[in-house]
Design an enzyme around this catalytic site. Structure first.
Site, PDB file in Angstrom:
ATOM      1  N   MET A   1      -0.649   4.590  -8.427  1.00 35.15           N
ATOM      2  CA  MET A   1       0.335   3.544  -8.575  1.00 35.15           C
ATOM      3  C   MET A   1       1.455   3.779  -7.568  1.00 35.15           C
ATOM      4  O   MET A   1       2.295   4.640  -7.769  1.00 35.15           O
ATOM      5  CB  MET A   1       0.876   3.550 -10.003  1.00 35.15           C
ATOM      6  N   PRO A   2       1.476   3.047  -6.463  1.00 30.17           N
ATOM      7  CA  PRO A   2       2.557   3.190  -5.486  1.00 30.17           C
ATOM      8  C   PRO A   2       3.888   2.678  -6.043  1.00 30.17           C
ATOM      9  O   PRO A   2       3.930   1.697  -6.780  1.00 30.17           O
ATOM     10  CB  PRO A   2       2.111   2.312  -4.315  1.00 30.17           C
ATOM     11  N   LEU A   3       4.941   3.376  -5.663  1.00 31.67           N
ATOM     12  CA  LEU A   3       6.298   2.966  -6.012  1.00 31.67           C
ATOM     13  C   LEU A   3       7.091   2.834  -4.724  1.00 31.67           C
ATOM     14  O   LEU A   3       7.220   3.791  -3.964  1.00 31.67           O
ATOM     15  CB  LEU A   3       6.967   3.993  -6.926  1.00 31.67           C
ATOM     16  N   THR A  34      -3.995  -1.520  -2.276  1.00 32.59           N
ATOM     17  CA  THR A  34      -3.696  -1.341  -3.693  1.00 32.59           C
ATOM     18  C   THR A  34      -3.589  -2.703  -4.365  1.00 32.59           C
ATOM     19  O   THR A  34      -2.947  -3.611  -3.828  1.00 32.59           O
ATOM     20  CB  THR A  34      -2.354  -0.591  -3.879  1.00 32.59           C
ATOM     21  N   ARG A  40       4.668  -1.014  -7.786  1.00 28.11           N
ATOM     22  CA  ARG A  40       5.995  -1.106  -8.405  1.00 28.11           C
ATOM     23  C   ARG A  40       7.047  -1.113  -7.301  1.00 28.11           C
ATOM     24  O   ARG A  40       6.916  -0.411  -6.303  1.00 28.11           O
ATOM     25  CB  ARG A  40       6.256   0.088  -9.332  1.00 28.11           C
TER      26      ARG A  40
END
Length: 74
Positions: A1-3, A34, A40
């Site tokens: 999950m990239p932020l 992604t 996010r």
């Protein structure tokens, strides 16, 4: 999950921040594949007195600091 974290000086509209979130999400999706629902984005806003440029508060550099010395007359 990239932020993706963005820190910027206050002053943008809600619409501008929403557009930024959408475009950053699109860019991450296009760059690394992604799924968008896994990306996010967090926006952190600070005041112009909490951001420094070249040893001076941004408020002074930008000319919005009421306590800053006036420039000498030309």
């Amino acid at each position: 999950m990239p932020l993706i974290q963005v820190t910027m000086v206050q002053g943008r509209t809600v619409e501008q921040k929403h557009a930024l979130i959408a475009k950053l999400t699109d860019a991450m999706h296009e760059a690394v594949g992604t799924p968008k629902d896994r990306i996010r984005v967090a926006i952190y806003e600070i005041t112009a007195d909490e951001w420094g440029i070249g040893g001076e508060p941004f408020a002074t550099v930008r000319g919005t600091d009421p306590n800053a010395a006036s420039p000498p007359p030309a």
